[in-house]
Design an enzyme around this catalytic site. Structure first.
Site, PDB file in Angstrom:
ATOM      1  N   ARG A  81      58.767 -14.500  56.614  1.00  0.00           N
ATOM      2  CA  ARG A  81      59.394 -15.119  55.449  1.00  0.00           C
ATOM      3  C   ARG A  81      59.895 -16.513  55.783  1.00  0.00           C
ATOM      4  O   ARG A  81      60.491 -16.734  56.826  1.00  0.00           O
ATOM      5  CB  ARG A  81      60.566 -14.276  54.942  1.00  0.00           C
ATOM      6  CG  ARG A  81      61.190 -14.904  53.689  1.00  0.00           C
ATOM      7  CD  ARG A  81      62.131 -14.010  52.986  1.00  0.00           C
ATOM      8  NE  ARG A  81      62.579 -14.649  51.736  1.00  0.00           N
ATOM      9  CZ  ARG A  81      63.522 -14.188  50.978  1.00  0.00           C
ATOM     10  NH1 ARG A  81      64.127 -13.055  51.270  1.00  0.00           N
ATOM     11  NH2 ARG A  81      63.876 -14.828  49.884  1.00  0.00           N
ATOM     12  N   ARG A  92      57.077 -12.306  48.251  1.00  0.00           N
ATOM     13  CA  ARG A  92      57.599 -12.393  49.615  1.00  0.00           C
ATOM     14  C   ARG A  92      57.199 -11.164  50.418  1.00  0.00           C
ATOM     15  O   ARG A  92      57.073 -10.078  49.877  1.00  0.00           O
ATOM     16  CB  ARG A  92      59.105 -12.583  49.632  1.00  0.00           C
ATOM     17  CG  ARG A  92      59.852 -11.558  48.846  1.00  0.00           C
ATOM     18  CD  ARG A  92      61.196 -12.025  48.408  1.00  0.00           C
ATOM     19  NE  ARG A  92      61.051 -13.211  47.601  1.00  0.00           N
ATOM     20  CZ  ARG A  92      62.029 -13.904  47.077  1.00  0.00           C
ATOM     21  NH1 ARG A  92      63.242 -13.532  47.264  1.00  0.00           N
ATOM     22  NH2 ARG A  92      61.819 -14.963  46.362  1.00  0.00           N
ATOM     23  N   ASP A  95      62.258  -9.151  51.817  1.00  0.00           N
ATOM     24  CA  ASP A  95      63.513  -9.675  51.281  1.00  0.00           C
ATOM     25  C   ASP A  95      64.598  -8.674  51.648  1.00  0.00           C
ATOM     26  O   ASP A  95      64.481  -7.488  51.329  1.00  0.00           O
ATOM     27  CB  ASP A  95      63.397  -9.814  49.763  1.00  0.00           C
ATOM     28  CG  ASP A  95      64.626 -10.432  49.123  1.00  0.00           C
ATOM     29  OD1 ASP A  95      65.324 -11.211  49.800  1.00  0.00           O
ATOM     30  OD2 ASP A  95      64.887 -10.141  47.936  1.00  0.00           O
ATOM     31  N   ASP A  97      68.701  -8.200  51.279  1.00  0.00           N
ATOM     32  CA  ASP A  97      69.912  -8.697  50.634  1.00  0.00           C
ATOM     33  C   ASP A  97      71.095  -7.816  50.988  1.00  0.00           C
ATOM     34  O   ASP A  97      71.023  -6.585  50.839  1.00  0.00           O
ATOM     35  CB  ASP A  97      69.761  -8.699  49.107  1.00  0.00           C
ATOM     36  CG  ASP A  97      68.797  -9.750  48.607  1.00  0.00           C
ATOM     37  OD1 ASP A  97      68.774 -10.846  49.185  1.00  0.00           O
ATOM     38  OD2 ASP A  97      68.066  -9.464  47.642  1.00  0.00           O
TER      39      ASP A  97
END
Length: 162
Positions: A81, A92, A95, A97
């Site tokens: 990434r 992507r 990811d 988070d």
């Protein structure tokens, strides 16, 4: 700490599973203590792209939220990434988070906790409810189950087989 994960490039299921494995055996002492099912989810943001695979894990960590975010970004980069070159809400490989870090509330230019839009996204709330439905959002004062029940997001979220 609760970490949302997603991918829609390469083999998203394999990438998510490898990311969970790497989180669970991270050299900085992270351990996965709970994990949701994985879900195939409709992209948001209006960009035409493949559907995502999303899930949530709970990690046990001795690290504070800022250090944990740096570790997550480093792991994303190890999967290819590049946050500087990608489009917002675009495709992507991985990811990661930080959704919650206990009951901490943080509002800085570089970090907002709880994640500022998790309560608006079915693709986050559904897997989060798998493992922490009774967890109380420290700002909104509602459980994850209640947030999921009330969410306006109509994006499709389909559970994948284990």
């Amino acid at each position: 700490a609760w970490v949302g994960l997603g991918s829609n490039q390469g083999d998203p299921v394999a990438i998510c599973r490898r990311a969970i494995q790497r989180l669970d055996h991270h050299p900085m002492g992270l351990r996965v203590v709970a994990r949701s099912y994985l879900y195939r989810t409709q992209p948001v943001g209006g960009i035409r792209q493949p559907w995502f695979v999303n899930g949530v894990v709970v990690v046990k960590s001795r690290w504070g939220p800022r250090t944990l975010v740096r570790l997550l970004h480093r792991l994303e980069r190890s999967f290819g990434r590049n946050r500087q070159r990608e489009k917002r809400w675009g495709p992507r490989r991985l990811d990661l988070d930080l959704l919650f870090h206990g009951q901490r509330i943080i509002r800085t230019p570089r970090l907002t906790l709880p994640h500022p839009s998790l309560h608006l996204r079915r693709f986050v709330l559904t897997p989060l409810a798998d493992i922490s439905g009774n967890f109380m959002h420290p700002v909104l004062g509602k459980t994850v189950d209640s947030l999921l029940q009330d969410v306006d997001d109509t994006g499709q979220v389909k559970r994948l087989l284990p």
